[in-house]
Design a protein around this motif. Structure first.
Motif, PDB file in Angstrom:
ATOM      1  N   GLU A  36     -14.268  -0.617   0.051  1.00 27.09           N
ATOM      2  CA  GLU A  36     -13.193  -0.763  -0.915  1.00 27.09           C
ATOM      3  C   GLU A  36     -11.916  -0.202  -0.310  1.00 27.09           C
ATOM      4  O   GLU A  36     -11.968   0.690   0.549  1.00 27.09           O
ATOM      5  CB  GLU A  36     -13.527  -0.052  -2.231  1.00 27.09           C
ATOM      6  N   LEU A  37     -10.783  -0.730  -0.739  1.00 30.00           N
ATOM      7  CA  LEU A  37      -9.484  -0.316  -0.209  1.00 30.00           C
ATOM      8  C   LEU A  37      -8.625   0.221  -1.344  1.00 30.00           C
ATOM      9  O   LEU A  37      -8.388  -0.478  -2.340  1.00 30.00           O
ATOM     10  CB  LEU A  37      -8.792  -1.495   0.474  1.00 30.00           C
ATOM     11  N   ILE A  38      -8.180   1.450  -1.186  1.00 28.06           N
ATOM     12  CA  ILE A  38      -7.326   2.107  -2.180  1.00 28.06           C
ATOM     13  C   ILE A  38      -6.006   2.458  -1.506  1.00 28.06           C
ATOM     14  O   ILE A  38      -5.990   3.130  -0.463  1.00 28.06           O
ATOM     15  CB  ILE A  38      -8.000   3.379  -2.729  1.00 28.06           C
ATOM     16  N   ILE A  39      -4.902   2.007  -2.082  1.00 26.61           N
ATOM     17  CA  ILE A  39      -3.586   2.256  -1.502  1.00 26.61           C
ATOM     18  C   ILE A  39      -2.701   2.959  -2.522  1.00 26.61           C
ATOM     19  O   ILE A  39      -2.546   2.488  -3.660  1.00 26.61           O
ATOM     20  CB  ILE A  39      -2.913   0.944  -1.036  1.00 26.61           C
ATOM     21  N   ILE A  40      -2.136   4.084  -2.099  1.00 32.88           N
ATOM     22  CA  ILE A  40      -1.224   4.847  -2.945  1.00 32.88           C
ATOM     23  C   ILE A  40       0.168   4.791  -2.310  1.00 32.88           C
ATOM     24  O   ILE A  40       0.373   5.289  -1.198  1.00 32.88           O
ATOM     25  CB  ILE A  40      -1.671   6.316  -3.097  1.00 32.88           C
ATOM     26  N   ASP A  41       1.087   4.178  -3.027  1.00 34.87           N
ATOM     27  CA  ASP A  41       2.459   4.040  -2.543  1.00 34.87           C
ATOM     28  C   ASP A  41       3.349   5.080  -3.223  1.00 34.87           C
ATOM     29  O   ASP A  41       3.221   5.327  -4.425  1.00 34.87           O
ATOM     30  CB  ASP A  41       2.977   2.626  -2.845  1.00 34.87           C
ATOM     31  N   GLY A  42       4.242   5.664  -2.436  1.00 32.35           N
ATOM     32  CA  GLY A  42       5.086   6.738  -2.955  1.00 32.35           C
ATOM     33  C   GLY A  42       6.371   6.285  -3.615  1.00 32.35           C
ATOM     34  O   GLY A  42       7.335   7.049  -3.677  1.00 32.35           O
ATOM     35  N   GLY A  43       6.410   5.044  -4.114  1.00 29.56           N
ATOM     36  CA  GLY A  43       7.608   4.549  -4.773  1.00 29.56           C
ATOM     37  C   GLY A  43       8.541   3.846  -3.803  1.00 29.56           C
ATOM     38  O   GLY A  43       9.753   4.089  -3.808  1.00 29.56           O
TER      39      GLY A  43
END
Length: 288
Positions: A36-43
């Protein structure tokens, strides 16, 4: 756990639209299905969010909002990760080949059966033109000594698979760090001992030079703080040499270029770590 463990890939990104697609594709193209791929973008404001929307079918979970740095983003992602093993990949980095997870899976199964919580291979440091500067990754005896005893970063997190129980036992990343939070976690987990499994000869990822760890002086200072926080001796000869390298790195880079300076710095770090390892082996032999 079955012989096909679920691997959670965590990516933190901020204004990474130029390289993120390659990162995403390197995960989605893996021949190994249980991932699974989880991506957290900082805005991000550079089109990264549009790219995330366009790749929604390849991403298990993503969000975009201001954060407090890479370790804050990773900790957020850990709340959503369901995998038996957690793997962190930089948004400007990429998995080395399509079969990396397939080749790793049997080692992950073996590690869990032996209660080992860290499995790792090698990482190729590459320039923006994908020229290889050096290959990093060595035996656990060498790596652990560099981390715990010598106070130098003899690892790259892009090569490491963390069992989820490591975070359940030792906690998440310390968000007060900007660069060395992964180093601090490894100290926390392995300062009293413990084994890891090294997959010799397997390049896990390509790591692009630059990024936050390019600030060598800040990195060395943060490793010192990580050691103080964990009641480890800060001033060691290898640490002092690393500090000297960090001070010289900007001048080296301007004189001989990114590729050659990275190779030289890595060679120097390895040389110091090997000398320290051999010295310790001789002392242990004499004491026995």
């Amino acid at each position: 756990m079955t012989s096909k463990p679920l691997i959670s890939v965590i990516v933190a990104v901020y204004n990474g639209s130029k390289t993120l697609q390659r990162c995403i594709d390197s995960v989605s193209d893996q021949t190994y299905p249980d991932k699974e791929l989880i991506i957290i973008d900082g805005g991000s404001t550079d089109g990264t969010v549009d790219l995330l929307i366009a790749n929604n079918d390849k991403i298990t979970y993503w969000q975009s909002e201001p954060d407090n740095g890479i370790y804050n983003a990773w900790n957020k992602a850990l709340n959503h990760a369901k995998g038996d093993w957690i793997y962190f990949l930089g948004s400007d980095d990429y998995l080395w080949k399509r079969s990396v997870f397939e080749e790793t899976s049997s080692h992950l199964f073996k590690a869990e059966s032996e209660n080992i919580r860290l499995v790792y291979g090698q990482v190729a440091r590459v320039t923006k033109n994908d020229d290889i500067c050096c290959i990093e990754g060595d035996s656990w005896d060498y790596t652990r000594r560099g981390i715990v005893a010598d106070g130098i970063c003899t690892f790259t997190h892009q090569g490491m698979f963390h069992h989820r129980s490591l975070f359940e036992t030792y906690g998440k990343f310390d968000e007060s760090f900007r660069i060395a939070g992964d180093y601090e976690l490894l100290i926390r987990a392995f300062k009293e001992g413990g084994a890891a499994l090294f997959i010799n000869g397997l390049i896990v990822a390509g790591m692009q030079t630059g990024g936050v760890t390019a600030n060598c002086t800040k990195l060395v200072k943060e490793t010192a703080r990580a050691r103080r926080n964990n009641q480890l001796r800060v001033i060691t000869i290898p640490w002092l040499i690393s500090y000297a390298w960090a001070i010289c790195y900007p001048s080296l880079k301007s004189l001989i270029g990114d590729k050659n300076s990275r190779y030289l710095v890595n060679s120097g770090k390895c040389f110091v770590a090997v000398l320290s390892y051999k010295k310790n082996a001789i002392l242990e032999h004499n004491n026995n």
